[in-house]
Design a protein around this motif. Structure first.
Motif, PDB file in Angstrom:
ATOM      1  N   MET A 195       0.909  -1.193  -0.091  1.00 16.37           N
ATOM      2  CA  MET A 195      -0.116   0.258   0.147  1.00 16.37           C
ATOM      3  C   MET A 195       1.117   1.040  -0.551  1.00 16.37           C
ATOM      4  SD  MET A 195      -1.334  -0.171   3.944  1.00 16.37           S
ATOM      5  CE  MET A 195      -2.493   1.108   3.690  1.00 16.37           C
ATOM      6  N   SER A 196       0.850   2.317  -0.638  1.00 17.03           N
ATOM      7  CA  SER A 196       1.333   3.849  -1.023  1.00 17.03           C
ATOM      8  C   SER A 196       0.309   4.656  -0.430  1.00 17.03           C
ATOM      9  CB  SER A 196       1.705   3.680  -2.355  1.00 17.03           C
ATOM     10  OG  SER A 196       2.360   2.298  -3.101  1.00 17.03           O
ATOM     11  N   GLY A 197       1.097   5.602  -0.206  1.00 20.75           N
ATOM     12  CA  GLY A 197       0.828   7.138   0.067  1.00 20.75           C
ATOM     13  C   GLY A 197       0.442   7.788  -1.262  1.00 20.75           C
ATOM     14  N   VAL A 198       0.204   8.881  -0.860  1.00 17.39           N
ATOM     15  CA  VAL A 198      -0.150  10.026  -1.763  1.00 17.39           C
ATOM     16  C   VAL A 198       1.044   9.931  -2.536  1.00 17.39           C
ATOM     17  CG1 VAL A 198      -0.880  11.828  -2.632  1.00 17.39           C
ATOM     18  CG2 VAL A 198      -2.630  10.482  -0.969  1.00 17.39           C
ATOM     19  N   ALA A 199       1.262  11.084  -3.734  1.00 12.06           N
ATOM     20  CA  ALA A 199       2.456  10.914  -4.613  1.00 12.06           C
ATOM     21  C   ALA A 199       2.736  12.068  -4.774  1.00 12.06           C
ATOM     22  CB  ALA A 199       2.727  10.038  -5.908  1.00 12.06           C
ATOM     23  N   ARG A 200       3.407  12.678  -4.329  1.00 16.19           N
ATOM     24  CA  ARG A 200       3.395  14.636  -4.211  1.00 16.19           C
ATOM     25  C   ARG A 200       4.965  14.494  -4.227  1.00 16.19           C
ATOM     26  NH1 ARG A 200       4.058  14.249   1.207  1.00 16.19           N
ATOM     27  NH2 ARG A 200       1.774  14.304   1.914  1.00 16.19           N
ATOM     28  N   ARG A 201       5.209  16.072  -5.079  1.00 17.15           N
ATOM     29  CA  ARG A 201       5.996  16.631  -5.391  1.00 17.15           C
ATOM     30  C   ARG A 201       6.903  17.364  -4.581  1.00 17.15           C
ATOM     31  NH1 ARG A 201       7.886  21.235  -7.495  1.00 17.15           N
ATOM     32  NH2 ARG A 201       9.742  21.057  -9.418  1.00 17.15           N
ATOM     33  N   LEU A 202       8.203  16.538  -4.571  1.00 14.39           N
ATOM     34  CA  LEU A 202       9.331  16.954  -3.605  1.00 14.39           C
ATOM     35  C   LEU A 202       9.838  18.472  -4.120  1.00 14.39           C
ATOM     36  CD1 LEU A 202      10.364  14.411  -1.333  1.00 14.39           C
ATOM     37  CD2 LEU A 202       8.655  15.641  -0.205  1.00 14.39           C
ATOM     38  N   PRO A 203       9.622  19.832  -3.768  1.00 25.36           N
ATOM     39  CA  PRO A 203      10.407  20.713  -3.933  1.00 25.36           C
ATOM     40  C   PRO A 203      12.046  20.172  -3.653  1.00 25.36           C
ATOM     41  CG  PRO A 203       9.107  21.385  -2.470  1.00 25.36           C
ATOM     42  CD  PRO A 203       8.635  19.860  -2.235  1.00 25.36           C
ATOM     43  N   ARG A 204      12.947  20.906  -4.716  1.00 25.74           N
ATOM     44  CA  ARG A 204      14.526  20.587  -3.884  1.00 25.74           C
ATOM     45  C   ARG A 204      15.183  21.532  -3.416  1.00 25.74           C
ATOM     46  NH1 ARG A 204      16.982  17.899  -6.749  1.00 25.74           N
ATOM     47  NH2 ARG A 204      18.756  18.449  -6.605  1.00 25.74           N
ATOM     48  N   VAL A 205      14.713  21.871  -1.938  1.00 27.46           N
ATOM     49  CA  VAL A 205      14.775  22.813  -1.250  1.00 27.46           C
ATOM     50  C   VAL A 205      14.984  22.197  -0.101  1.00 27.46           C
ATOM     51  CG1 VAL A 205      13.508  24.347  -2.071  1.00 27.46           C
ATOM     52  CG2 VAL A 205      12.254  22.915   0.050  1.00 27.46           C
ATOM     53  N   THR A 206      15.771  22.999   1.115  1.00 24.42           N
ATOM     54  CA  THR A 206      16.041  21.775   2.371  1.00 24.42           C
ATOM     55  C   THR A 206      15.388  22.623   3.679  1.00 24.42           C
ATOM     56  OG1 THR A 206      17.238  23.143   3.619  1.00 24.42           O
ATOM     57  CG2 THR A 206      18.662  22.058   1.895  1.00 24.42           C
ATOM     58  N   TRP A 207      14.963  22.165   4.533  1.00 21.98           N
ATOM     59  CA  TRP A 207      13.955  22.066   5.655  1.00 21.98           C
ATOM     60  C   TRP A 207      14.933  22.923   6.208  1.00 21.98           C
ATOM     61  CZ3 TRP A 207      15.386  24.107  10.659  1.00 21.98           C
ATOM     62  CH2 TRP A 207      14.400  23.741  11.539  1.00 21.98           C
ATOM     63  N   CYS A 208      15.508  24.724   6.082  1.00 26.04           N
ATOM     64  CA  CYS A 208      15.778  25.574   6.640  1.00 26.04           C
ATOM     65  C   CYS A 208      15.087  26.500   5.528  1.00 26.04           C
ATOM     66  CB  CYS A 208      17.388  25.702   6.584  1.00 26.04           C
ATOM     67  SG  CYS A 208      17.874  27.082   7.075  1.00 26.04           S
ATOM     68  N   ASP A 209      15.484  26.036   4.180  1.00 30.72           N
ATOM     69  CA  ASP A 209      15.184  26.838   3.241  1.00 30.72           C
ATOM     70  C   ASP A 209      13.599  27.065   3.239  1.00 30.72           C
ATOM     71  OD1 ASP A 209      17.347  26.904   1.735  1.00 30.72           O
ATOM     72  OD2 ASP A 209      16.998  25.575   0.702  1.00 30.72           O
ATOM     73  N   LEU A 210      12.780  26.257   3.336  1.00 30.56           N
ATOM     74  CA  LEU A 210      10.716  26.587   4.011  1.00 30.56           C
ATOM     75  C   LEU A 210      11.347  27.098   5.116  1.00 30.56           C
ATOM     76  CD1 LEU A 210      10.076  22.470   4.233  1.00 30.56           C
ATOM     77  CD2 LEU A 210       9.649  24.752   2.219  1.00 30.56           C
ATOM     78  N   PHE A 211      12.120  27.718   6.185  1.00 35.54           N
ATOM     79  CA  PHE A 211      12.337  28.075   7.461  1.00 35.54           C
ATOM     80  C   PHE A 211      12.510  29.869   7.272  1.00 35.54           C
ATOM     81  CE2 PHE A 211      14.522  31.210  10.464  1.00 35.54           C
ATOM     82  CZ  PHE A 211      12.820  31.174  11.208  1.00 35.54           C
ATOM     83  N   GLU A 212      13.628  30.130   6.340  1.00 38.57           N
ATOM     84  CA  GLU A 212      13.211  31.268   5.261  1.00 38.57           C
ATOM     85  C   GLU A 212      12.787  31.864   5.074  1.00 38.57           C
ATOM     86  OE1 GLU A 212      16.953  30.280   3.751  1.00 38.57           O
ATOM     87  OE2 GLU A 212      18.461  30.573   5.348  1.00 38.57           O
ATOM     88  N   SER A 213      11.811  30.993   4.464  1.00 37.97           N
ATOM     89  CA  SER A 213      10.526  31.385   3.372  1.00 37.97           C
ATOM     90  C   SER A 213       9.725  31.714   4.418  1.00 37.97           C
ATOM     91  CB  SER A 213      10.059  30.298   2.239  1.00 37.97           C
ATOM     92  OG  SER A 213       9.157  30.760   1.792  1.00 37.97           O
ATOM     93  N   GLN A 214       9.432  31.370   5.136  1.00 38.45           N
ATOM     94  CA  GLN A 214       8.385  32.153   6.340  1.00 38.45           C
ATOM     95  C   GLN A 214       8.831  33.206   6.720  1.00 38.45           C
ATOM     96  OE1 GLN A 214       5.315  30.742   6.602  1.00 38.45           O
ATOM     97  NE2 GLN A 214       5.633  29.038   5.778  1.00 38.45           N
ATOM     98  N   ALA A 215      10.227  33.443   6.775  1.00 41.20           N
ATOM     99  CA  ALA A 215      10.777  34.082   7.926  1.00 41.20           C
ATOM    100  C   ALA A 215      10.956  35.620   6.726  1.00 41.20           C
ATOM    101  CB  ALA A 215      12.261  34.357   8.113  1.00 41.20           C
ATOM    102  N   ARG A 216      10.533  35.376   5.205  1.00 35.70           N
ATOM    103  CA  ARG A 216      10.597  36.714   4.300  1.00 35.70           C
ATOM    104  C   ARG A 216       9.419  37.424   4.588  1.00 35.70           C
ATOM    105  NH1 ARG A 216      14.596  33.529   1.458  1.00 35.70           N
ATOM    106  NH2 ARG A 216      12.347  32.001   0.560  1.00 35.70           N
ATOM    107  N   LYS A 217       8.767  36.062   4.493  1.00 35.45           N
ATOM    108  CA  LYS A 217       7.205  36.105   4.361  1.00 35.45           C
ATOM    109  C   LYS A 217       5.983  37.548   5.246  1.00 35.45           C
ATOM    110  CE  LYS A 217       5.737  32.395   2.921  1.00 35.45           C
ATOM    111  NZ  LYS A 217       4.648  31.061   2.900  1.00 35.45           N
ATOM    112  N   ALA A 218       6.542  36.284   6.728  1.00 36.61           N
ATOM    113  CA  ALA A 218       6.101  37.496   7.660  1.00 36.61           C
ATOM    114  C   ALA A 218       7.309  37.468   8.796  1.00 36.61           C
ATOM    115  CB  ALA A 218       4.856  36.309   8.562  1.00 36.61           C
ATOM    116  N   PRO A 219       7.934  38.409   8.126  1.00 37.50           N
ATOM    117  CA  PRO A 219       9.358  38.655   9.484  1.00 37.50           C
ATOM    118  C   PRO A 219       8.750  38.868  10.746  1.00 37.50           C
ATOM    119  CG  PRO A 219       9.030  39.959   8.014  1.00 37.50           C
ATOM    120  CD  PRO A 219       7.971  39.309   7.513  1.00 37.50           C
TER     121      PRO A 219
END
Length: 575
Positions: A1-25
């Motif tokens: 059994m498989s979970g939903v196929a999801r496209r993974l962006p080529r980023v790191t966990w830290c990139d996700l945090f920095e994106s939030q810091a830019r959007k809502a500093p």
């Protein structure tokens, strides 16, 4: 059994945090040390610490060992290591020195970061608890690209050989976890949630609440004295109006008993993992109004959690279905799929898989098998039910989860056999609240000296609840130790007269620890108690009219000392 196929962006966990810091500093993202930190502030100070780590020798792919107290500095250590594109290794600074140095010798970090004075001589970067901002203020930092395909963190788990083994997890797996949380757990349209981080920072599961932080939510770091006392934890949740709480099932039970869901100011989402959930807790949470409760399952080698099950999905405990980009399969000894309803070993494949064990290619090849695709042999006995849910049936080996920690009894046996005066040793798991019990045959020395030795070489979660000396081990037909026949010797009964208050406390000890007998000098922790069961004992005694707090149990420890708290009107009552 498989979970939903999801496209993974080529980023790191830290990139996700920095994106939030830019959007809502200016949005609050972390509440720690009684201070609210915005995304901009946390990003700024983490960048400065990252520059300090780079200057000290951290570079992409190298290991940064963080032996930090539970504070904002520990969170900065995670972020700064990621910003330096290095590998984060969390270390409990309270570990016995021998074990801490064994981990450092195996991991060979390029930088050791600490805020603990006693470790300063071994560390490359030391942040003082008082002046750390001044120490970082002169560094501006610069952003370097993250190693998207490389390792993100390293976690050491118990090993049957007597040495801990390091599990290396990649950025891709961590980003997949963040995607699962965003798609299935972050409440849609309800804005940022207030999330409790009450898990030990050395757990791989601590990445779960940190991922809520990277998702734009507000993380509250629960202080150590608070998170180990269920009553104080519940007060903390109410005071901070927290909406998401995660805990191992034993801790969640204690929080519920302390009133977590009483009244309107209560969390709306409860996440549990790290050990099996019993039917009672499952039914209790299924019946809770306006609360979403979820069971999470996943070995360290599969990046925090691999399957999940909402408790409203079925009436009996289940580990559910695979997360996105993940496949789960139940197989026989030849790794062939078994029919629905038949038990077998659970195999996991997909984006969640760790990179392997650090410096142990043979072990990696044994556990991460390749037959068409790379799959991890969990060692967990499971079956796939007709409704498509996976049911956990136990372990295929001796490994066990105790209060969320993965424990190999063999590691404790190795520590016992390495101790002077020990001829034979066997360790097994006993009790409905699982605990380790050690049986030893001693040539020289005493159990007391042996306990002292174990405290010096093993972390607290690996210490046996009881060490029972035997004249000889029971043996089976092949001459091996017959573990099923192990049992404490029948004690010679001696006349022990307990006072009425002592009888009341002794009865509470026996019920809480599931043991047949105690005396006035019995020590709660030597009998197998721990911080959670100590809180439960205090609650049990308060229900009997004894004004006993968690601190009282921690400080007084014995039946006789705790019995001193029994009120005068209870002194004449015999339970």
């Amino acid at each position: 059994m498989s979970g939903v196929a999801r496209r993974l962006p080529r980023v790191t966990w830290c990139d996700l945090f920095e994106s939030q810091a830019r959007k809502a500093p200016g949005r609050v993202c972390l509440v720690a040390d009684e201070v609210s930190w915005t995304f901009h502030e946390l990003d700024l100070w983490a960048e400065r610490l990252a520059q300090v780590l780079r200057n000290a020798g951290a570079s992409p792919g190298t290991v940064v060992a963080c032996a930090m107290t539970r504070s904002v500095r520990a969170v900065l250590g995670v972020l700064a290591t990621a910003k330096a594109a290095a590998v984060h290794l969390p270390i409990d600074p309270a570990l016995p020195t021998a074990r801490l140095y064994a981990i450092l010798a195996d991991a060979r970090p390029s930088v050791v970061l600490t805020d603990v004075e006693s470790l300063a001589e071994r560390a490359d970067v030391v942040l003082s608890t008082e002046d750390w901002k001044a120490e970082l203020a002169g560094h501006t930092g610069h952003r370097s690209p993250g190693a998207v395909a490389g390792p993100a963190y390293l976690v050491y788990t118990s090993g049957s050989t007597g040495l801990p083994k390091g599990v290396l997890v990649g950025h891709r797996s961590l980003v997949n976890l963040c995607g699962e949380l965003a798609d299935r757990f972050f409440p849609a349209g309800r804005g940022p949630q207030r999330v409790a981080h009450g898990l030990p920072l050395v757990f791989d599961a601590s990445w779960n609440p940190l991922s809520w932080l990277a998702g734009g939510h507000e993380l509250h770091l629960v202080p150590d004295p608070v998170r180990t006392d269920p009553g104080s934890y519940v007060d903390f949740v109410r005071e901070h109006r927290l909406s998401v709480v995660e805990a191992v099932p034993a801790h969640m039970s204690a929080l519920l008993e302390a009133g977590l869901l009483d009244g309107p100011a209560r969390p709306r989402m409860l996440l549990m993992g790290g050990e099996a959930i019993g039917q009672d807790l499952w039914s209790q949470l299924r019946g809770a109004a306006e609360v979403t409760a979820v069971n999470l399952y996943g070995p360290t080698e599969c990046t925090v959690f691999t399957t999940s099950c909402g408790l409203d999905e079925r009436a009996t405990p289940s580990i559910g279905r695979p997360i996105g980009n993940t496949t789960a399969q139940v197989v026989d000894e030849e790794l062939r799929p078994v029919p629905i309803g038949e038990p077998g070993e659970l195999l996991i494949s997909g984006s969640c898989l760790a990179l392997g064990y650090l410096g142990r290619p043979e072990l990696t090849a044994d556990r991460f098998v390749t037959a068409g695709e790379r799959r991890y042999r969990t060692g967990d006995r499971c079956r796939l039910a007709a409704d498509g849910h996976l049911e956990w049936l136990g372990r295929l080996d001796d490994q066990v989860k105790i209060r969320g920690h993965r424990v190999e009894p063999g590691e404790v046996e190795q520590a016992l056999l390495a101790s002077p005066g020990v001829r034979q040793a066997a360790v097994r798991v006993e009790g409905t609240d699982p605990r380790l019990v050690a049986y030893v045959v001693l040539d020289t020395g005493t159990v007391t000296r042996l306990r002292e030795r174990l405290r010096a070489v093993l972390p607290a979660y690996l210490l046996p609840s009881a060490v029972i000396p035997l004249d000889a081990m029971p043996l089976g037909p092949t001459g091996k130790i017959d573990r099923a026949a192990l049992a404490p010797p029948v004690p010679v009964r001696r006349a022990v007269v307990l006072t009425s208050p002592q009888k009341l406390v002794a009865a509470a000890f026996r019920v809480q620890l599931e043991i047949p007998a105690v005396d006035a000098d019995s020590d709660f922790f030597d009998l197998g108690g721990h911080s959670l069961s100590a809180a439960a004992l205090a609650a049990r005694l308060r229900a009997l009219g004894v004004p006993c707090s968690l601190r009282d149990v921690l400080v007084r420890r014995t039946v006789a000392r705790i019995a001193e708290l029994v009120p005068t009107q209870e002194k004449g009552v015999t339970p």
